[in-house]
Design a protein around this motif. Structure first.
Motif, mmCIF file in Angstrom:
data_model
loop_
_atom_site.group_PDB
_atom_site.id
_atom_site.type_symbol
_atom_site.label_atom_id
_atom_site.label_comp_id
_atom_site.label_asym_id
_atom_site.label_seq_id
_atom_site.Cartn_x
_atom_site.Cartn_y
_atom_site.Cartn_z
ATOM 1 N N HIS A 213 54.423 61.635 -9.650
ATOM 2 C CA HIS A 213 55.151 60.531 -10.290
ATOM 3 C C HIS A 213 54.638 60.254 -11.709
ATOM 4 O O HIS A 213 54.887 59.198 -12.257
ATOM 5 N N VAL B 22 68.455 61.625 -13.349
ATOM 6 C CA VAL B 22 68.469 61.785 -11.889
ATOM 7 C C VAL B 22 67.747 63.091 -11.493
ATOM 8 O O VAL B 22 67.038 63.126 -10.481
ATOM 9 N N LEU C 49 57.043 59.000 -14.367
ATOM 10 C CA LEU C 49 57.850 57.811 -14.022
ATOM 11 C C LEU C 49 58.415 57.076 -15.240
ATOM 12 O O LEU C 49 59.608 56.803 -15.286
ATOM 13 N N MET D 76 60.645 64.220 -9.165
ATOM 14 C CA MET D 76 59.473 63.376 -8.846
ATOM 15 C C MET D 76 59.356 63.165 -7.350
ATOM 16 O O MET D 76 58.276 63.218 -6.767
ATOM 17 N N HIS E 263 61.358 59.068 -16.623
ATOM 18 C CA HIS E 263 62.533 58.951 -15.741
ATOM 19 C C HIS E 263 63.199 57.580 -15.917
ATOM 20 O O HIS E 263 64.413 57.479 -16.075
ATOM 21 N N GLY F 147 64.285 62.243 -11.385
ATOM 22 C CA GLY F 147 64.011 61.425 -10.195
ATOM 23 C C GLY F 147 63.861 62.292 -8.958
ATOM 24 O O GLY F 147 62.907 62.138 -8.173
ATOM 25 N N ASN G 248 66.969 56.939 -17.761
ATOM 26 C CA ASN G 248 68.049 56.266 -17.035
ATOM 27 C C ASN G 248 68.463 54.945 -17.677
ATOM 28 O O ASN G 248 69.650 54.623 -17.720
HETATM 29 C C1 HEM Z 1 68.805 60.618 -7.220
HETATM 30 C C2 HEM Z 1 68.483 59.569 -7.986
HETATM 31 C C3 HEM Z 1 67.069 59.083 -8.188
HETATM 32 C C4 HEM Z 1 65.883 59.465 -7.614
HETATM 33 C C5 HEM Z 1 65.639 60.551 -6.571
HETATM 34 C C6 HEM Z 1 64.844 58.620 -8.172
HETATM 35 C C7 HEM Z 1 63.495 58.714 -7.853
HETATM 36 C C8 HEM Z 1 62.514 57.915 -8.357
HETATM 37 C C9 HEM Z 1 61.092 58.034 -8.043
HETATM 38 C C10 HEM Z 1 60.487 59.081 -7.096
HETATM 39 C C11 HEM Z 1 60.460 57.054 -8.730
HETATM 40 C C12 HEM Z 1 58.967 56.794 -8.739
HETATM 41 C C13 HEM Z 1 58.622 55.658 -7.820
HETATM 42 C C14 HEM Z 1 57.144 55.291 -7.917
HETATM 43 O O1 HEM Z 1 56.317 56.123 -8.355
HETATM 44 O O2 HEM Z 1 56.820 54.158 -7.573
HETATM 45 C C15 HEM Z 1 61.449 56.316 -9.489
HETATM 46 C C16 HEM Z 1 61.177 55.239 -10.318
HETATM 47 C C17 HEM Z 1 62.125 54.578 -11.034
HETATM 48 N N1 HEM Z 1 63.477 54.853 -11.110
HETATM 49 FE FE1 HEM Z 1 64.419 56.327 -10.127
HETATM 50 N N2 HEM Z 1 65.423 57.755 -9.075
HETATM 51 C C18 HEM Z 1 66.765 58.002 -9.106
HETATM 52 C C19 HEM Z 1 67.707 57.356 -9.891
HETATM 53 C C20 HEM Z 1 67.438 56.288 -10.733
HETATM 54 C C21 HEM Z 1 68.429 55.607 -11.548
HETATM 55 C C22 HEM Z 1 69.913 55.957 -11.572
HETATM 56 C C23 HEM Z 1 67.766 54.632 -12.227
HETATM 57 C C24 HEM Z 1 68.269 53.617 -13.236
HETATM 58 C C25 HEM Z 1 69.533 53.394 -13.501
HETATM 59 C C26 HEM Z 1 66.373 54.695 -11.835
HETATM 60 C C27 HEM Z 1 65.381 53.872 -12.320
HETATM 61 C C28 HEM Z 1 64.058 53.937 -11.952
HETATM 62 C C29 HEM Z 1 63.054 53.038 -12.466
HETATM 63 C C30 HEM Z 1 63.289 51.880 -13.427
HETATM 64 C C31 HEM Z 1 61.837 53.425 -11.898
HETATM 65 C C32 HEM Z 1 60.483 52.790 -12.135
HETATM 66 C C33 HEM Z 1 60.298 51.719 -11.091
HETATM 67 C C34 HEM Z 1 58.922 51.081 -11.211
HETATM 68 O O3 HEM Z 1 58.547 50.636 -12.303
HETATM 69 O O4 HEM Z 1 58.208 51.063 -10.186
HETATM 70 N N3 HEM Z 1 66.215 55.730 -10.947
HETATM 71 N N4 HEM Z 1 62.696 56.856 -9.249
#
Ligand code: HEM
Ligand code: HEM
Length: 140
Positions: free
Chosen positions: A34, A22, A37, A28, A40, A25, A44
């Motif tokens: 990103h 997190v 990514l 990012m 991250h 995340g 998770n």
């Molecule tokens: C405060 C919590 C979180 C924040 C601020 C956050 C933020 C982000 C950001 C900024 C991205 C990049 C999006 C992009 O470039 O398209 C991302 C992607 C991703 N996050 Fe998180 N995230 C958080 C929590 C989580 C959790 C808890 C999980 C899984 C249990 C998770 C799974 C993912 C996945 C799988 C992607 C890739 C999605 C894709 O392939 O487009 N994230 N997240």
């Protein structure tokens, strides 16, 4: 549920990966960079989500968490995942030499997951057949 030490270990590890994942995340989102990514996502998913599920499954079905095969599964995941994530971070930062380590670590994680699937198929049904009366599980 019960106080299975292996379940507790999985859940504590899961919570640590959750916190780290997190933080990545939020970073990012805050920086708009990103590029990490995949790191991250896999911190998770292989850390928080998979380990929390291993912990909950171990609590519900303790037989899945004892013995040499269960220990092997625990260590394959807990050595393979940090190795894989470390190598992935280096690769995403342009260190090509990390690629073979990433490959080996991915295979260790993959084999550990196959072992977990084996344990699910061989232990979960066997547990209820050997120690429980007909009609379902006995409350602990
Ligand atoms: C405060 C919590 C979180 C924040 C601020 C956050 C933020 C982000 C950001 C900024 C991205 C990049 C999006 C992009 O470039 O398209 C991302 C992607 C991703 N996050 Fe998180 N995230 C958080 C929590 C989580 C959790 C808890 C999980 C899984 C249990 C998770 C799974 C993912 C996945 C799988 C992607 C890739 C999605 C894709 O392939 O487009 N994230 N997240
Ligand atoms: C040994 C285990 C694993 C390996 C080697 C692996 C490998 C990969 C690779 C090579 C990609 C493409 C990354 C890219 O295009 O930049 C990917 C993406 C993805 N994987 Fe995995 N994966 C593993 C486990 C998992 C697990 C257990 C989950 C979910 C529980 C998962 C969820 C995802 C998601 C959501 C994406 C798209 C987001 C991203 O690009 O990072 N992976 N994985």
């Amino acid at each position: 549920m019960n106080d299975n030490p292996r379940a507790r270990a999985w859940l504590r590890l899961a919570a640590v990966y959750f916190a780290v994942g997190v933080i990545f995340g939020v970073l990012m989102g805050a920086t708009g960079d990103h590029s990490l990514l995949p790191l991250h996502a896999h911190i998770n998913l292989l850390g928080w989500v998979s380990m929390a599920l291993f912990g909950l499954v171990s609590a519900a079905y303790p037989s899945i968490s004892v013995g040499r095969l269960a220990n092997a599964q625990f260590w394959m995941h807990n050595v393979g995942v940090p190795m894989m994530l470390g190598a992935l971070m280096l690769k995403l930062r342009g260190v090509e030499a990390a690629e073979p380590v990433l490959g080996v670590a991915s295979m260790v994680v993959g084999l550990g997951v196959l072992l977990f699937a084996w344990l699910v198929f061989t232990r979960i049904g066997a547990e209820s057949r050997s120690v429980q009366p007909p009609g379902g599980r006995v409350a602990a």
